[in-house]
Design a protein around this motif. Structure first.
Motif, PDB file in Angstrom:
ATOM      1  N   GLY A 147       9.621-131.462  22.764  1.00  0.00           N
ATOM      2  CA  GLY A 147      10.003-130.299  23.554  1.00  0.00           C
ATOM      3  C   GLY A 147      11.365-130.409  24.210  1.00  0.00           C
ATOM      4  O   GLY A 147      11.630-129.739  25.210  1.00  0.00           O
ATOM      5  N   VAL A 148      12.244-131.250  23.667  1.00  0.00           N
ATOM      6  CA  VAL A 148      13.597-131.389  24.221  1.00  0.00           C
ATOM      7  C   VAL A 148      14.482-130.348  23.531  1.00  0.00           C
ATOM      8  O   VAL A 148      14.972-130.554  22.416  1.00  0.00           O
ATOM      9  CB  VAL A 148      14.146-132.809  23.991  1.00  0.00           C
ATOM     10  CG1 VAL A 148      15.539-132.943  24.587  1.00  0.00           C
ATOM     11  CG2 VAL A 148      13.199-133.844  24.594  1.00  0.00           C
ATOM     12  N   GLU A 149      14.672-129.215  24.154  1.00  0.00           N
ATOM     13  CA  GLU A 149      15.461-128.154  23.577  1.00  0.00           C
ATOM     14  C   GLU A 149      16.208-127.389  24.664  1.00  0.00           C
ATOM     15  O   GLU A 149      15.815-127.407  25.836  1.00  0.00           O
ATOM     16  CB  GLU A 149      14.593-127.197  22.751  1.00  0.00           C
ATOM     17  CG  GLU A 149      13.441-126.560  23.497  1.00  0.00           C
ATOM     18  CD  GLU A 149      12.625-125.610  22.620  1.00  0.00           C
ATOM     19  OE1 GLU A 149      13.030-125.372  21.467  1.00  0.00           O
ATOM     20  OE2 GLU A 149      11.607-125.097  23.095  1.00  0.00           O
ATOM     21  N   HIS A 150      17.282-126.739  24.263  1.00  0.00           N
ATOM     22  CA  HIS A 150      18.076-126.001  25.233  1.00  0.00           C
ATOM     23  C   HIS A 150      18.901-124.941  24.503  1.00  0.00           C
ATOM     24  O   HIS A 150      19.095-124.998  23.279  1.00  0.00           O
ATOM     25  CB  HIS A 150      19.009-126.947  26.002  1.00  0.00           C
ATOM     26  CG  HIS A 150      19.929-127.721  25.119  1.00  0.00           C
ATOM     27  ND1 HIS A 150      19.588-128.961  24.605  1.00  0.00           N
ATOM     28  CD2 HIS A 150      21.167-127.447  24.621  1.00  0.00           C
ATOM     29  CE1 HIS A 150      20.577-129.420  23.859  1.00  0.00           C
ATOM     30  NE2 HIS A 150      21.554-128.511  23.846  1.00  0.00           N
ATOM     31  N   ASN A 151      19.353-123.970  25.290  1.00  0.00           N
ATOM     32  CA  ASN A 151      20.208-122.932  24.746  1.00  0.00           C
ATOM     33  C   ASN A 151      21.658-123.411  24.686  1.00  0.00           C
ATOM     34  O   ASN A 151      22.103-124.193  25.523  1.00  0.00           O
ATOM     35  CB  ASN A 151      20.132-121.666  25.605  1.00  0.00           C
ATOM     36  CG  ASN A 151      18.787-120.988  25.483  1.00  0.00           C
ATOM     37  OD1 ASN A 151      18.245-120.861  24.391  1.00  0.00           O
ATOM     38  ND2 ASN A 151      18.239-120.542  26.603  1.00  0.00           N
ATOM     39  N   ILE A 152      22.378-122.932  23.712  1.00  0.00           N
ATOM     40  CA  ILE A 152      23.821-123.135  23.627  1.00  0.00           C
ATOM     41  C   ILE A 152      24.456-121.766  23.876  1.00  0.00           C
ATOM     42  O   ILE A 152      24.578-120.943  22.962  1.00  0.00           O
ATOM     43  CB  ILE A 152      24.235-123.702  22.260  1.00  0.00           C
ATOM     44  CG1 ILE A 152      23.504-125.020  21.980  1.00  0.00           C
ATOM     45  CG2 ILE A 152      25.747-123.901  22.196  1.00  0.00           C
ATOM     46  CD1 ILE A 152      23.742-125.593  20.608  1.00  0.00           C
ATOM     47  N   GLY A 153      24.764-121.530  25.132  1.00  0.00           N
ATOM     48  CA  GLY A 153      25.221-120.205  25.516  1.00  0.00           C
ATOM     49  C   GLY A 153      24.150-119.184  25.190  1.00  0.00           C
ATOM     50  O   GLY A 153      22.956-119.424  25.401  1.00  0.00           O
ATOM     51  N   ASN A 154      24.573-118.037  24.665  1.00  0.00           N
ATOM     52  CA  ASN A 154      23.603-117.034  24.246  1.00  0.00           C
ATOM     53  C   ASN A 154      23.659-116.804  22.735  1.00  0.00           C
ATOM     54  O   ASN A 154      23.246-115.755  22.234  1.00  0.00           O
ATOM     55  CB  ASN A 154      23.839-115.718  24.990  1.00  0.00           C
ATOM     56  CG  ASN A 154      25.224-115.141  24.722  1.00  0.00           C
ATOM     57  OD1 ASN A 154      26.020-115.743  24.013  1.00  0.00           O
ATOM     58  ND2 ASN A 154      25.504-113.969  25.277  1.00  0.00           N
ATOM     59  N   VAL A 155      24.183-117.807  22.019  1.00  0.00           N
ATOM     60  CA  VAL A 155      24.364-117.640  20.581  1.00  0.00           C
ATOM     61  C   VAL A 155      23.531-118.605  19.739  1.00  0.00           C
ATOM     62  O   VAL A 155      23.433-118.441  18.526  1.00  0.00           O
ATOM     63  CB  VAL A 155      25.857-117.808  20.190  1.00  0.00           C
ATOM     64  CG1 VAL A 155      26.691-116.714  20.815  1.00  0.00           C
ATOM     65  CG2 VAL A 155      26.369-119.189  20.580  1.00  0.00           C
ATOM     66  N   ALA A 156      22.942-119.608  20.351  1.00  0.00           N
ATOM     67  CA  ALA A 156      22.178-120.590  19.583  1.00  0.00           C
ATOM     68  C   ALA A 156      21.223-121.342  20.499  1.00  0.00           C
ATOM     69  O   ALA A 156      21.280-121.234  21.729  1.00  0.00           O
ATOM     70  CB  ALA A 156      23.125-121.589  18.893  1.00  0.00           C
ATOM     71  N   ALA A 157      20.335-122.073  19.866  1.00  0.00           N
ATOM     72  CA  ALA A 157      19.422-122.967  20.587  1.00  0.00           C
ATOM     73  C   ALA A 157      19.335-124.260  19.798  1.00  0.00           C
ATOM     74  O   ALA A 157      19.448-124.266  18.570  1.00  0.00           O
ATOM     75  CB  ALA A 157      18.043-122.345  20.749  1.00  0.00           C
ATOM     76  N   GLU A 158      19.111-125.357  20.513  1.00  0.00           N
ATOM     77  CA  GLU A 158      19.095-126.675  19.883  1.00  0.00           C
ATOM     78  C   GLU A 158      17.848-127.433  20.314  1.00  0.00           C
ATOM     79  O   GLU A 158      17.496-127.450  21.492  1.00  0.00           O
ATOM     80  CB  GLU A 158      20.347-127.457  20.302  1.00  0.00           C
ATOM     81  CG  GLU A 158      20.470-128.815  19.628  1.00  0.00           C
ATOM     82  CD  GLU A 158      21.771-129.505  20.007  1.00  0.00           C
ATOM     83  OE1 GLU A 158      22.542-129.843  19.110  1.00  0.00           O
ATOM     84  OE2 GLU A 158      22.015-129.685  21.216  1.00  0.00           O
TER      85      GLU A 158
END
Length: 332
Positions: A125-136
């Motif tokens: 569950g280690v995830e985060h948004n990259i701005g409002n254009v992607a997620a990692e």
């Protein structure tokens, strides 16, 4: 008398757990059930779907029988199942998959076991948004967890007279993460010379499973692949309603059906409790009550093969209650 935590869950959970409790009693085993809430019912009662009280109960009793709980898709609270496994370090997900005579399915005589690493990979569950254009999302594979699950698979094979363990991976592309998993499984295999070892790339394995599942015996996989492949294997024998599961750690185990909470049929009395009944048999095995466990399995097989009382998803018209009563009679 054994004391075991009972987690009814939500949706059809309370109905199928009640059926499982009933067949355990019919098999002659007395259990002191300690009720614990998880899922939507716990959220309404405690303000959290995974309350500390429930986790404490499982830690104390070491064993739990758990009904399905709802996990919102793309929103809401995080998976209770994932949270429970991580809170209790239930590192091994064990799913035996076996054909039932009398159940239409693509293959007959399927008998394999899926061993899935339960604590890391993308499910950390280690995830985060990259701005409002992607997620990692971060894929975490450690040598410690890989070694632990590999040795669990080999030990299971040894104790249950299985002949072969296959490690499943995508190390041709993910050379560091899946490469570490594969290399660790290969190292563990050297300590089990009596068990044949092989490895298979995940996409090739999926093709094999829908063409010739009899080629495989025990599969050991990282978390995400294991989740997908275990459901695929359930499809080989008639569906999720016929496959049990267990989450096992160093200090205890939680036995749960692999299907969802099916809120659309909750309370209608038509749910198929077979999977959780088979989980109950696995629980009894762990408690040392192997004779009673076999009684339950034989009772289920008899009722299904002879079509004594089948629920709708199995091609019959019987209610959950009628199906359960037929199995209890077959056990006795």
């Amino acid at each position: 008398m054994h004391t075991v935590t009972l987690i009814p869950g939500d949706g059809i959970g309370p109905e199928v757990t009640a059926a499982a409790v009933e067949v355990i009693a019919a098999a002659g085993i007395k259990i002191n059930w300690e009720i614990a809430d998880m899922g939507i019912t716990a959220l309404e009662k405690y303000g959290t779907p995974l309350p500390d009280e429930a986790i404490a109960s499982v830690k104390k009793n070491k064993f739990a029988l758990k009904g399905p709980v709802t996990t919102p898709v793309g929103k809401g609270f995080r998976s209770v199942n994932v949270g429970l496994r991580q809170a209790l370090n239930l590192y091994a997900n064990l799913r035996p998959v076996k054909s039932f005579p009398g159940i239409p399915s693509p293959f007959s005589s399927v008998d394999l076991v899926v061993v899935r690493e339960n604590t890391e990979d993308l499910y950390a569950g280690v995830e985060h948004n990259i701005g409002n254009v992607a997620a990692e999302a971060v894929k975490i594979i450690t040598k410690e967890a890989s070694n632990r699950i590999a040795r669990f698979a080999f030990q299971y094979a040894l104790e249950h007279r299985r002949k072969k363990v296959t490690a499943v991976h995508k190390a041709n592309i993910l050379k560091l993460s899946d490469g570490l998993f594969l290399n660790t499984c290969q190292a563990a295999a050297r300590d089990y010379p009596d068990i044949e070892f092989s490895d298979r790339i995940i996409d090739a394995l999926c093709m094999d499973l829908v063409l010739a599942p009899h080629k495989y015996d025990v599969l050991v996989l990282p978390n995400l692949y294991g989740d997908i492949v275990s459901d695929l294997c359930a499809g080989l024998v008639g569906g999720l309603g016929l496959v049990p599961g267990a989450n096992i750690g160093t200090e205890g185990a939680v036995f749960e059906a692999v299907h969802g909470s099916a809120p659309d049929i909750a309370g209608k009395g038509i749910a198929n409790p077979t999977a959780l009944m088979l989980c109950a048999a696995m629980l009894l095995d762990q408690l040392g009550e192997t004779t009673a466990a076999e009684k339950i399995r034989r009772g289920i097989e008899q009722v299904i093969e002879e079509k004594i009382a089948l629920t709708r998803d199995l091609g019959g018209s019987s209610s959950t209650r009628e199906f359960t009563e037929a199995i209890c009679r077959a056990i006795v």
